[in-house]
Structure formats: C-alpha cells, structure tokens
Design a protein around this motif. Structure first.
Motif, PDB file in Angstrom:
ATOM      1  N   ALA A 150      67.021  88.172 -20.543  1.00  0.00           N
ATOM      2  CA  ALA A 150      68.003  88.173 -21.636  1.00  0.00           C
ATOM      3  C   ALA A 150      69.074  89.234 -21.387  1.00  0.00           C
ATOM      4  CB  ALA A 150      67.312  88.408 -22.972  1.00  0.00           C
ATOM      5  N   GLU A 151      68.645  90.418 -20.943  1.00  0.00           N
ATOM      6  CA  GLU A 151      69.609  91.483 -20.645  1.00  0.00           C
ATOM      7  C   GLU A 151      70.500  91.084 -19.467  1.00  0.00           C
ATOM      8  OE1 GLU A 151      69.903  96.242 -19.577  1.00  0.00           O
ATOM      9  OE2 GLU A 151      67.923  95.342 -19.813  1.00  0.00           O
ATOM     10  N   GLU A 152      69.917  90.458 -18.466  1.00  0.00           N
ATOM     11  CA  GLU A 152      70.691  90.008 -17.309  1.00  0.00           C
ATOM     12  C   GLU A 152      71.774  89.019 -17.742  1.00  0.00           C
ATOM     13  OE1 GLU A 152      69.835  88.160 -12.895  1.00  0.00           O
ATOM     14  OE2 GLU A 152      68.568  87.492 -14.560  1.00  0.00           O
ATOM     15  N   HIS A 153      71.417  88.061 -18.585  1.00  0.00           N
ATOM     16  CA  HIS A 153      72.388  87.087 -19.076  1.00  0.00           C
ATOM     17  C   HIS A 153      73.501  87.768 -19.866  1.00  0.00           C
ATOM     18  CE1 HIS A 153      70.473  83.412 -17.726  1.00  0.00           C
ATOM     19  NE2 HIS A 153      69.316  83.915 -18.115  1.00  0.00           N
ATOM     20  N   GLU A 154      73.125  88.725 -20.697  1.00  0.00           N
ATOM     21  CA  GLU A 154      74.122  89.458 -21.485  1.00  0.00           C
ATOM     22  C   GLU A 154      75.088  90.209 -20.563  1.00  0.00           C
ATOM     23  OE1 GLU A 154      74.356  93.349 -24.369  1.00  0.00           O
ATOM     24  OE2 GLU A 154      72.528  92.145 -24.438  1.00  0.00           O
ATOM     25  N   LEU A 155      74.547  90.879 -19.545  1.00  0.00           N
ATOM     26  CA  LEU A 155      75.397  91.628 -18.619  1.00  0.00           C
ATOM     27  C   LEU A 155      76.334  90.700 -17.847  1.00  0.00           C
ATOM     28  CD1 LEU A 155      72.745  94.158 -17.303  1.00  0.00           C
ATOM     29  CD2 LEU A 155      74.802  94.732 -18.614  1.00  0.00           C
ATOM     30  N   ARG A 156      75.820  89.567 -17.430  1.00  0.00           N
ATOM     31  CA  ARG A 156      76.664  88.618 -16.688  1.00  0.00           C
ATOM     32  C   ARG A 156      77.774  88.048 -17.579  1.00  0.00           C
ATOM     33  NH1 ARG A 156      74.942  87.958 -11.690  1.00  0.00           N
ATOM     34  NH2 ARG A 156      72.740  88.233 -11.192  1.00  0.00           N
ATOM     35  N   THR A 157      77.477  87.839 -18.846  1.00  0.00           N
ATOM     36  CA  THR A 157      78.483  87.342 -19.791  1.00  0.00           C
ATOM     37  C   THR A 157      79.556  88.403 -20.026  1.00  0.00           C
ATOM     38  OG1 THR A 157      76.845  85.939 -20.860  1.00  0.00           O
ATOM     39  CG2 THR A 157      78.839  86.454 -22.123  1.00  0.00           C
ATOM     40  N   ARG A 158      79.136  89.651 -20.146  1.00  0.00           N
ATOM     41  CA  ARG A 158      80.090  90.735 -20.392  1.00  0.00           C
ATOM     42  C   ARG A 158      80.983  91.013 -19.198  1.00  0.00           C
ATOM     43  NH1 ARG A 158      76.273  95.201 -23.007  1.00  0.00           N
ATOM     44  NH2 ARG A 158      76.810  96.186 -21.054  1.00  0.00           N
ATOM     45  N   GLU A 159      80.535  90.675 -17.995  1.00  0.00           N
ATOM     46  CA  GLU A 159      81.324  90.934 -16.788  1.00  0.00           C
ATOM     47  C   GLU A 159      82.737  90.374 -16.889  1.00  0.00           C
ATOM     48  OE1 GLU A 159      78.654  91.248 -12.762  1.00  0.00           O
ATOM     49  OE2 GLU A 159      78.963  89.265 -13.613  1.00  0.00           O
ATOM     50  N   GLU A 160      82.862  89.244 -17.548  1.00  0.00           N
ATOM     51  CA  GLU A 160      84.149  88.567 -17.639  1.00  0.00           C
ATOM     52  C   GLU A 160      85.180  89.353 -18.450  1.00  0.00           C
ATOM     53  OE1 GLU A 160      83.156  84.748 -19.230  1.00  0.00           O
ATOM     54  OE2 GLU A 160      81.763  84.345 -17.589  1.00  0.00           O
ATOM     55  N   SER A 161      84.719  90.162 -19.404  1.00  0.00           N
ATOM     56  CA  SER A 161      85.663  90.865 -20.270  1.00  0.00           C
ATOM     57  C   SER A 161      85.613  92.388 -20.125  1.00  0.00           C
ATOM     58  CB  SER A 161      85.391  90.488 -21.736  1.00  0.00           C
ATOM     59  OG  SER A 161      84.082  90.893 -22.096  1.00  0.00           O
TER      60      SER A 161
ATOM     61  N   SER B 120      87.367  98.111 -16.053  1.00  0.00           N
ATOM     62  CA  SER B 120      86.870  98.503 -14.735  1.00  0.00           C
ATOM     63  C   SER B 120      85.738  99.530 -14.826  1.00  0.00           C
ATOM     64  CB  SER B 120      88.007  99.041 -13.866  1.00  0.00           C
ATOM     65  OG  SER B 120      88.577 100.185 -14.454  1.00  0.00           O
ATOM     66  N   GLU B 121      85.836 100.473 -15.758  1.00  0.00           N
ATOM     67  CA  GLU B 121      84.787 101.484 -15.903  1.00  0.00           C
ATOM     68  C   GLU B 121      83.498 100.859 -16.443  1.00  0.00           C
ATOM     69  OE1 GLU B 121      84.238 105.376 -18.623  1.00  0.00           O
ATOM     70  OE2 GLU B 121      86.035 105.369 -17.349  1.00  0.00           O
ATOM     71  N   ALA B 122      83.633 100.028 -17.451  1.00  0.00           N
ATOM     72  CA  ALA B 122      82.463  99.350 -18.017  1.00  0.00           C
ATOM     73  C   ALA B 122      81.875  98.377 -17.007  1.00  0.00           C
ATOM     74  CB  ALA B 122      82.840  98.622 -19.301  1.00  0.00           C
ATOM     75  N   LEU B 123      82.738  97.748 -16.206  1.00  0.00           N
ATOM     76  CA  LEU B 123      82.270  96.808 -15.202  1.00  0.00           C
ATOM     77  C   LEU B 123      81.370  97.499 -14.186  1.00  0.00           C
ATOM     78  CD1 LEU B 123      82.319  93.948 -14.076  1.00  0.00           C
ATOM     79  CD2 LEU B 123      84.388  94.558 -12.817  1.00  0.00           C
ATOM     80  N   GLN B 124      81.737  98.707 -13.772  1.00  0.00           N
ATOM     81  CA  GLN B 124      80.918  99.442 -12.812  1.00  0.00           C
ATOM     82  C   GLN B 124      79.570  99.804 -13.420  1.00  0.00           C
ATOM     83  OE1 GLN B 124      81.457 100.034  -9.507  1.00  0.00           O
ATOM     84  NE2 GLN B 124      79.329 100.681  -9.594  1.00  0.00           N
ATOM     85  N   ALA B 125      79.571 100.260 -14.662  1.00  0.00           N
ATOM     86  CA  ALA B 125      78.315 100.605 -15.326  1.00  0.00           C
ATOM     87  C   ALA B 125      77.441  99.365 -15.504  1.00  0.00           C
ATOM     88  CB  ALA B 125      78.597 101.261 -16.679  1.00  0.00           C
ATOM     89  N   ASP B 126      78.054  98.267 -15.907  1.00  0.00           N
ATOM     90  CA  ASP B 126      77.295  97.030 -16.076  1.00  0.00           C
ATOM     91  C   ASP B 126      76.783  96.505 -14.745  1.00  0.00           C
ATOM     92  OD1 ASP B 126      77.582  97.087 -18.800  1.00  0.00           O
ATOM     93  OD2 ASP B 126      79.041  95.449 -18.905  1.00  0.00           O
TER      94      ASP B 126
ATOM     95  N   ASP C 214      75.989  98.312 -12.139  1.00  0.00           N
ATOM     96  CA  ASP C 214      74.867  99.178 -11.763  1.00  0.00           C
ATOM     97  C   ASP C 214      73.613  98.786 -12.540  1.00  0.00           C
ATOM     98  OD1 ASP C 214      76.593 100.512 -10.064  1.00  0.00           O
ATOM     99  OD2 ASP C 214      76.860 102.237 -11.404  1.00  0.00           O
ATOM    100  N   ARG C 215      73.762  98.557 -13.825  1.00  0.00           N
ATOM    101  CA  ARG C 215      72.613  98.163 -14.650  1.00  0.00           C
ATOM    102  C   ARG C 215      72.108  96.785 -14.243  1.00  0.00           C
ATOM    103  NH1 ARG C 215      67.914  99.010 -16.345  1.00  0.00           N
ATOM    104  NH2 ARG C 215      67.305  97.681 -18.067  1.00  0.00           N
ATOM    105  N   LEU C 216      73.005  95.874 -13.927  1.00  0.00           N
ATOM    106  CA  LEU C 216      72.608  94.536 -13.500  1.00  0.00           C
ATOM    107  C   LEU C 216      71.761  94.614 -12.236  1.00  0.00           C
ATOM    108  CD1 LEU C 216      72.740  91.492 -13.910  1.00  0.00           C
ATOM    109  CD2 LEU C 216      74.909  91.498 -12.665  1.00  0.00           C
ATOM    110  N   ARG C 217      72.167  95.434 -11.296  1.00  0.00           N
ATOM    111  CA  ARG C 217      71.389  95.583 -10.064  1.00  0.00           C
ATOM    112  C   ARG C 217      70.004  96.144 -10.384  1.00  0.00           C
ATOM    113  NH1 ARG C 217      69.202  93.692  -6.095  1.00  0.00           N
ATOM    114  NH2 ARG C 217      68.654  95.127  -4.460  1.00  0.00           N
TER     115      ARG C 217
END
Length: 82
Positions: free
Chosen positions: A15-26, A29-35, A37-40
C-alpha cells in the motif's frame, strides 16, 4: 513472526509502495528524492518479507518447523538471481 503477521506487513508495504508511486507524478524535486529513497527502502523490505515467507513455507513443506526461519539480511536477498 508468523505467516499472518508477515503477510500483513507485506500488505502495508505494498500500500505504501502504491502511494509513493502515485505521488511521484506530482512531487517537487526535493520531495521526489525523499520519496524515491523511501520507495527503494520499501522495495528492499518487501523482498526480505517475501523471502522470509517463502522460507517458512519451504520449511513447513519439508516437515520442519517454520519458526526456524529467520529473515535474511537485505544484502543477501537483494543479490539473489531472478
């Protein structure tokens, strides 16, 4: 850890993985890097959980106690050949 708790953890991580992948689109750049890292980290944790669940099932199928299974370290799990 029993099969049910491992499965529940896998479901939470998916569920967290899906949420992170959905957030990637919006993400910015700073949040994208944190997300990213968390996704990995989530992906690695999922691999460890799946490995533990498969190990427990294999022990059970072989007539041994599944409680003998222990989570392997991420370096070991991540180096398995697919």
């Amino acid at each position: 850890m029993n099969d049910e708790s491992i499965t529940a953890k896998i479901e939470r991580l998916v569920a967290e993985e899906h949420e992170l992948r959905t957030r990637e689109e919006s993400d910015t750049s700073e949040a994208l890097q944190a997300d990213s890292d968390r996704l990995r980290a989530v992906e690695v944790e999922l691999d460890v959980c799946w490995d533990l669940l498969r190990h427990r099932r294999a022990l059970r199928d072989a007539g041994a106690s599944p409680d003998e299974a222990a989570a392997r370290d991420p370096d070991t799990v991540e180096r398995y050949l697919q």
